[in-house]
Design a protein around this motif. Structure first.
Motif, mmCIF file in Angstrom:
data_model
loop_
_atom_site.group_PDB
_atom_site.id
_atom_site.type_symbol
_atom_site.label_atom_id
_atom_site.label_comp_id
_atom_site.label_asym_id
_atom_site.label_seq_id
_atom_site.Cartn_x
_atom_site.Cartn_y
_atom_site.Cartn_z
ATOM 1 N N ALA A 159 0.739 -1.239 -0.108
ATOM 2 C CA ALA A 159 -0.040 0.014 -0.167
ATOM 3 C C ALA A 159 0.904 1.273 0.067
ATOM 4 O O ALA A 159 0.323 2.332 -0.624
ATOM 5 C CB ALA A 159 -0.860 0.010 1.285
ATOM 6 N N LEU A 160 1.977 1.300 0.601
ATOM 7 C CA LEU A 160 2.838 2.555 0.654
ATOM 8 C C LEU A 160 3.808 2.650 -0.558
ATOM 9 O O LEU A 160 4.194 1.866 -1.155
ATOM 10 C CB LEU A 160 3.938 2.351 1.960
ATOM 11 N N THR A 161 3.817 3.882 -1.102
ATOM 12 C CA THR A 161 4.724 4.305 -1.979
ATOM 13 C C THR A 161 6.417 4.047 -1.275
ATOM 14 O O THR A 161 6.583 4.188 0.098
ATOM 15 C CB THR A 161 4.613 5.634 -2.332
ATOM 16 N N PRO A 162 7.389 3.983 -2.098
ATOM 17 C CA PRO A 162 8.709 3.847 -1.702
ATOM 18 C C PRO A 162 9.031 5.154 -0.564
ATOM 19 O O PRO A 162 9.569 4.933 0.518
ATOM 20 C CB PRO A 162 9.682 3.810 -2.723
ATOM 21 N N GLU A 163 8.490 6.221 -1.273
ATOM 22 C CA GLU A 163 8.761 7.380 -0.170
ATOM 23 C C GLU A 163 7.930 7.520 0.992
ATOM 24 O O GLU A 163 8.658 7.812 2.034
ATOM 25 C CB GLU A 163 8.172 8.780 -1.113
ATOM 26 N N GLN A 164 6.922 6.981 1.033
ATOM 27 C CA GLN A 164 6.096 6.850 2.322
ATOM 28 C C GLN A 164 6.528 5.810 3.235
ATOM 29 O O GLN A 164 6.776 5.921 4.430
ATOM 30 C CB GLN A 164 4.600 6.483 2.030
ATOM 31 N N LEU A 165 7.140 4.582 2.658
ATOM 32 C CA LEU A 165 7.726 3.605 3.538
ATOM 33 C C LEU A 165 9.087 4.092 3.983
ATOM 34 O O LEU A 165 9.399 3.876 5.344
ATOM 35 C CB LEU A 165 7.985 2.343 2.571
ATOM 36 N N ALA A 166 9.683 4.893 3.444
ATOM 37 C CA ALA A 166 10.967 5.216 3.792
ATOM 38 C C ALA A 166 10.950 6.282 5.128
ATOM 39 O O ALA A 166 11.440 6.244 6.312
ATOM 40 C CB ALA A 166 11.806 6.171 3.062
ATOM 41 N N ALA A 167 9.775 7.191 4.860
ATOM 42 C CA ALA A 167 9.242 7.870 6.127
ATOM 43 C C ALA A 167 8.893 7.371 7.288
ATOM 44 O O ALA A 167 9.135 7.677 8.525
ATOM 45 C CB ALA A 167 8.292 9.049 5.363
ATOM 46 N N ALA A 168 8.178 6.264 6.987
ATOM 47 C CA ALA A 168 7.599 5.445 8.364
ATOM 48 C C ALA A 168 8.763 4.684 8.814
ATOM 49 O O ALA A 168 8.783 4.632 10.081
ATOM 50 C CB ALA A 168 6.480 4.267 7.886
ATOM 51 N N LEU A 169 9.670 4.131 8.189
ATOM 52 C CA LEU A 169 10.657 3.609 8.953
ATOM 53 C C LEU A 169 11.505 4.351 9.698
ATOM 54 O O LEU A 169 12.178 4.112 10.593
ATOM 55 C CB LEU A 169 11.533 2.818 7.783
ATOM 56 N N ALA A 170 11.795 5.602 9.030
ATOM 57 C CA ALA A 170 12.685 6.963 9.658
ATOM 58 C C ALA A 170 11.777 7.168 11.029
ATOM 59 O O ALA A 170 12.529 7.264 12.016
ATOM 60 C CB ALA A 170 12.632 7.992 8.893
ATOM 61 N N HIS A 171 10.497 7.177 11.120
ATOM 62 C CA HIS A 171 9.771 7.400 12.329
ATOM 63 C C HIS A 171 9.982 5.975 13.341
ATOM 64 O O HIS A 171 10.274 6.776 14.533
ATOM 65 C CB HIS A 171 8.533 7.450 11.963
ATOM 66 N N GLU A 172 9.930 5.289 12.989
ATOM 67 C CA GLU A 172 10.412 3.980 13.881
ATOM 68 C C GLU A 172 11.623 3.817 14.183
ATOM 69 O O GLU A 172 11.931 3.890 15.461
ATOM 70 C CB GLU A 172 10.371 2.411 13.003
ATOM 71 N N GLN A 173 12.657 4.383 13.634
ATOM 72 C CA GLN A 173 14.101 4.689 13.771
ATOM 73 C C GLN A 173 14.129 5.621 14.881
ATOM 74 O O GLN A 173 15.110 5.742 15.869
ATOM 75 C CB GLN A 173 14.761 4.901 12.839
ATOM 76 N N GLY A 174 13.385 6.700 14.828
ATOM 77 C CA GLY A 174 13.074 7.731 15.921
ATOM 78 C C GLY A 174 12.821 7.284 17.021
ATOM 79 O O GLY A 174 13.514 7.819 18.272
ATOM 80 N N HIS A 175 11.810 6.417 17.322
ATOM 81 C CA HIS A 175 11.411 5.613 18.455
ATOM 82 C C HIS A 175 12.612 5.024 19.110
ATOM 83 O O HIS A 175 12.965 4.886 20.486
ATOM 84 C CB HIS A 175 10.240 4.762 18.122
ATOM 85 N N LEU A 176 13.295 4.261 18.271
ATOM 86 C CA LEU A 176 14.448 3.343 18.828
ATOM 87 C C LEU A 176 15.588 3.873 19.286
ATOM 88 O O LEU A 176 16.030 3.779 20.254
ATOM 89 C CB LEU A 176 14.870 2.316 17.406
ATOM 90 N N SER A 177 15.937 5.108 18.260
ATOM 91 C CA SER A 177 17.176 5.932 18.821
ATOM 92 C C SER A 177 16.948 6.731 20.259
ATOM 93 O O SER A 177 17.556 7.066 21.156
ATOM 94 C CB SER A 177 17.800 6.955 17.720
ATOM 95 N N GLY A 178 15.599 7.226 20.375
ATOM 96 C CA GLY A 178 15.275 8.014 21.313
ATOM 97 C C GLY A 178 14.969 7.360 22.678
ATOM 98 O O GLY A 178 14.729 7.859 23.631
ATOM 99 N N ARG A 179 14.904 5.970 22.504
ATOM 100 C CA ARG A 179 14.559 5.106 23.568
ATOM 101 C C ARG A 179 13.306 5.396 24.216
ATOM 102 O O ARG A 179 13.022 5.505 25.466
ATOM 103 C CB ARG A 179 15.782 4.872 24.852
ATOM 104 N N HIS A 180 12.237 5.609 23.273
ATOM 105 C CA HIS A 180 11.207 6.067 23.840
ATOM 106 C C HIS A 180 10.309 5.065 24.809
ATOM 107 O O HIS A 180 9.217 5.521 25.350
ATOM 108 C CB HIS A 180 10.118 6.356 22.660
ATOM 109 N N HIS A 181 10.453 3.738 24.621
ATOM 110 C CA HIS A 181 9.880 2.809 25.505
ATOM 111 C C HIS A 181 10.050 3.140 27.065
ATOM 112 O O HIS A 181 9.190 2.794 27.649
ATOM 113 C CB HIS A 181 10.467 1.446 24.991
ATOM 114 N N LEU A 182 11.155 3.670 27.359
ATOM 115 C CA LEU A 182 11.621 4.111 28.825
ATOM 116 C C LEU A 182 10.447 5.120 29.139
ATOM 117 O O LEU A 182 9.978 5.078 30.456
ATOM 118 C CB LEU A 182 12.933 4.577 28.864
ATOM 119 N N ALA A 183 10.609 6.046 28.455
ATOM 120 C CA ALA A 183 9.433 7.253 28.774
ATOM 121 C C ALA A 183 7.909 6.556 28.987
ATOM 122 O O ALA A 183 7.096 7.047 29.742
ATOM 123 C CB ALA A 183 9.302 8.307 27.692
ATOM 124 N N VAL A 184 7.651 5.599 27.829
ATOM 125 C CA VAL A 184 6.237 5.086 27.930
ATOM 126 C C VAL A 184 5.912 4.415 29.458
ATOM 127 O O VAL A 184 5.241 4.463 30.094
ATOM 128 C CB VAL A 184 6.286 4.088 26.904
#
Length: 297
Positions: A159-184
């Protein structure tokens, strides 16, 4: 006794009116990482104020000694009453700390179980560093912590275009690099510790929304807003495992934020916001010390 009263009033403020003011504040949407820090500071400040208030109530005598730590009542006590007061204060502080540790452990167990399923069911090698799950519903999410994973469903790939998929994956990398699960986990511990109080009712959802916006900001460094908004629209309805952080959470509010095209606040203002959050966290010890510093020996 003055210190105990000040601390009780501060605890009431950081669990009642201040969370109401912070919830939905426009500046937290423009600087979501600082907003998350402010919510965490409210929780820390509330716990510290409650613990120090108990300490002062049980042992209200002024702690006039030679050193500042003695003056603030933070040194090792010698009298039995002082020891009991300190033990009670530590007990108060250990309640949310225990809730936080329990939430961390439960989330880690959930991630381990889901990782074991993914390692059996998902495919590697379709995208670099990404697991592909053969499922028709479009979903993009990550499992943080040890053995971190980024997962994309077959439905999302279709369903996603390559550009949309790359943006979604960058969003997930933001969660991982920011260790957002600790704040949750910290937000969930505060929610349980403060229950029906405004802080307890608001901290979980506000923190999750701001973390999603912070991950969006990370993705926007390298990808256009239209691609990220388009990806959110596709994966917004995905049902994710509870320990996961996903690109579709709070999609409506995030898309509205992207559509507003508001620039991030200047770095100096973000630094001032972080300093204000730090001031919230250290306010209780200051309030505990202030009467002993101001009153004559």
């Amino acid at each position: 006794m003055i210190a105990a009263l000040l601390l009780a009033l501060w605890a009431a403020a950081v669990t009642g009116p201040l969370p109401r003011l912070l919830a939905g504040a426009a500046w937290t949407r423009r600087a979501p990482a600082v907003g998350v820090l402010a919510w965490q500071a409210l929780g820390v400040s509330a716990v510290a104020a409650a613990a120090l208030a108990v300490r002062q109530l049980l042992d209200p005598s002024p702690h006039h000694h030679d050193r500042l730590l003695h003056l603030c009542g933070l040194s090792a006590p010698t009298a039995t009453v002082s020891r009991l007061a300190l033990a009670a204060a530590v007990g108060v502080a250990l309640v949310p700390a225990g809730l936080f540790a329990a939430r961390l452990a439960a989330a880690a167990r959930g991630r381990r179980r889901h990782r074991s399923v993914l390692d059996l069911a998902a495919r590697r090698g379709v995208l670099p560093g990404v697991l592909v799950l053969e499922h028709p519903a479009p979903a993009v999410y990550c499992l943080p912590g040890r053995g971190r994973r980024v997962v994309v469903s077959r439905g999302a790939l279709d369903a996603l275009t390559p550009e949309q998929l790359a943006a979604a994956l960058a969003h997930e990398q933001g969660h991982l690099s920011g260790r957002h699960h600790l704040a949750v986990c910290a937000a969930e511990a505060s929610a349980r510790a403060f229950g029906a109080l405004p802080l307890g009712r608001l901290v979980r959802e506000e923190t999750r929304l701001l973390l999603e916006m912070a991950a969006d900001d990370r993705a926007l460094r390298t990808h256009p807003a239209r691609a990220l908004a388009g990806a959110m629209g596709v994966v917004a309805g995905a049902r994710l495992p509870s320990p996961a952080l996903g690109a579709g959470h709070h999609a409506a509010a995030r898309v509205s934020r992207l559509a507003a095209h508001r620039s991030r606040p200047p770095r100096v203002l973000r630094a001032l916001g972080a300093a204000a959050a730090g001031a919230l966290a250290i306010a209780p010890p200051v309030l505990a010390c202030a009467p002993h510093l101001l009153l004559p020996l």
